[in-house]
Write a protein that holds these residues in place. Sequence first.
Motif, mmCIF file in Angstrom:
data_model
loop_
_atom_site.group_PDB
_atom_site.id
_atom_site.type_symbol
_atom_site.label_atom_id
_atom_site.label_comp_id
_atom_site.label_asym_id
_atom_site.label_seq_id
_atom_site.Cartn_x
_atom_site.Cartn_y
_atom_site.Cartn_z
ATOM 1 N N ARG A 201 -17.430 18.840 16.939
ATOM 2 C CA ARG A 201 -16.360 19.737 16.513
ATOM 3 C C ARG A 201 -16.671 21.214 16.707
ATOM 4 N NH1 ARG A 201 -12.995 16.953 12.409
ATOM 5 N NH2 ARG A 201 -13.992 14.954 12.108
ATOM 6 N N ARG B 121 -28.111 17.882 18.411
ATOM 7 C CA ARG B 121 -27.247 17.387 17.326
ATOM 8 C C ARG B 121 -27.237 18.421 16.207
ATOM 9 N NH1 ARG B 121 -27.682 11.756 14.830
ATOM 10 N NH2 ARG B 121 -25.964 12.808 13.797
ATOM 11 N N ASP C 165 -27.313 18.181 13.098
ATOM 12 C CA ASP C 165 -28.240 17.912 11.980
ATOM 13 C C ASP C 165 -29.642 18.469 12.237
ATOM 14 O OD1 ASP C 165 -26.654 15.226 10.657
ATOM 15 O OD2 ASP C 165 -26.321 15.734 12.746
ATOM 16 N N ASN D 11 -22.568 23.306 5.424
ATOM 17 C CA ASN D 11 -22.835 21.994 4.827
ATOM 18 C C ASN D 11 -24.142 21.390 5.347
ATOM 19 O OD1 ASN D 11 -21.014 21.946 7.218
ATOM 20 N ND2 ASN D 11 -21.221 19.739 7.095
HETATM 21 P P1 ATP Z 1 -23.646 15.411 15.763
HETATM 22 O O1 ATP Z 1 -23.530 14.367 16.821
HETATM 23 O O2 ATP Z 1 -23.934 16.768 16.332
HETATM 24 O O3 ATP Z 1 -24.560 15.035 14.621
HETATM 25 P P2 ATP Z 1 -21.509 15.138 13.759
HETATM 26 O O4 ATP Z 1 -20.745 13.888 13.990
HETATM 27 O O5 ATP Z 1 -22.503 15.210 12.667
HETATM 28 O O6 ATP Z 1 -22.158 15.563 15.176
HETATM 29 P P3 ATP Z 1 -19.017 16.686 13.809
HETATM 30 O O7 ATP Z 1 -18.085 15.640 13.329
HETATM 31 O O8 ATP Z 1 -18.907 17.167 15.210
HETATM 32 O O9 ATP Z 1 -20.556 16.347 13.485
HETATM 33 O O10 ATP Z 1 -18.864 17.917 12.808
HETATM 34 C C1 ATP Z 1 -19.628 19.049 12.938
HETATM 35 C C2 ATP Z 1 -19.310 20.000 11.808
HETATM 36 O O11 ATP Z 1 -17.949 20.375 11.850
HETATM 37 C C3 ATP Z 1 -19.489 19.492 10.408
HETATM 38 O O12 ATP Z 1 -20.837 19.470 9.983
HETATM 39 C C4 ATP Z 1 -18.673 20.484 9.611
HETATM 40 O O13 ATP Z 1 -19.420 21.669 9.382
HETATM 41 C C5 ATP Z 1 -17.534 20.802 10.556
HETATM 42 N N1 ATP Z 1 -16.231 20.174 10.210
HETATM 43 C C6 ATP Z 1 -15.050 20.800 10.148
HETATM 44 N N2 ATP Z 1 -14.058 19.977 9.792
HETATM 45 C C7 ATP Z 1 -14.597 18.774 9.633
HETATM 46 C C8 ATP Z 1 -14.076 17.494 9.268
HETATM 47 N N3 ATP Z 1 -12.801 17.291 8.994
HETATM 48 N N4 ATP Z 1 -14.941 16.469 9.232
HETATM 49 C C9 ATP Z 1 -16.224 16.642 9.555
HETATM 50 N N5 ATP Z 1 -16.755 17.846 9.875
HETATM 51 C C10 ATP Z 1 -15.973 18.902 9.916
#
Ligand code: ATP
Length: 286
Positions: free
Chosen positions: A13, A51, A53, A72
């Motif tokens: 995102r 990533r 995290d 977060n």
């Molecule tokens: P990665 O593969 O990098 O670990 P991820 O699946 O943990 O990706 P994403 O879903 O891409 O992460 O979300 C990245 C960040 O986007 C979140 O940590 C948060 O700060 C932000 N974010 C904004 N809106 C949302 C939402 N609706 N749900 C989840 N994350 C959101």
Amino acid sequence: MNTLRIAIQKSGRLTDKTIQLLENIGIRFDGYKNRLLVKSLNFDLELLLIRDDDIPEYVQDGICDLGVVGANVTLESEAEVTVLKDLDFGHCRLSIAAPAGSPVRSAKELNGKRIATSYPVLTKNYFTKLGLDVKVVKISGAVEITPRLDVADAICDLVSTGGTLKTNGLRELETILRSQSQLIRTNKPLPDHKLKLIEKFLVRIEGQQLAENSRYIMMNAPKESLDSISAIIPSLNSPTVLPLADPDMIAIHTVIPISKFWEVMEELKAAGATGIVMLPIQNMIN
Ligand code: ATP
Ligand code: ZN
């Protein structure tokens, strides 16, 4: 070694918005998809694409000087880094939610219950502060289906619109954190060269944020309205006043915060302004 290194999310995102921000402040890259380390074409900066995290730890350990990541993630990691700037994208909230059909109406009623989350640290801390003891079930994805599977009684998950919660028959009870993307910096000492680059980087971001939150407005007005119009405009600088073909009329150009536009527009009209035009601003250095 001297190139400033910034960790950004590889694919998710935040990725497009982060690249967009860098491009908006004039830092260009020649493709970043499926690459781990990408050097800028025109700024002494390289991207490390990982990533999200992993970003806070990489920055904490000084593997990267800077990072762009959601508050977060940084708070959950408990990494020791410095937040330089809120970046005003990736807005979301970390909220507790319970099945809509359950009698639970507040977090307080979850004492002794199972809470599924990908944010065990933040969740545990929140309940501990309330003086409650919950069983935190750590789940790395699809947290919202755990109550239906009877893996948990409630969840603590990221929400932006609330649509996913509703679809899964969950009711949001309480928000434990409001989050957005942030620029973070390592606490490790940095050489002068990098400190100067960071300073430059920050000035550009500030200019960009100022521009995004401002509009260039133009209007025509009778000459005698200039004082009353100047008094209304919450301008950053004194307005530009230009003559028009009609000697009794002038054009007034100025920059105002976008939040004020609609408020002052009515007043400007009442003071005699006509043909009010509002334009976006690409960038701005004060
Ligand atoms: P990665 O593969 O990098 O670990 P991820 O699946 O943990 O990706 P994403 O879903 O891409 O992460 O979300 C990245 C960040 O986007 C979140 O940590 C948060 O700060 C932000 N974010 C904004 N809106 C949302 C939402 N609706 N749900 C989840 N994350 C959101
Ligand atoms: Zn992640």
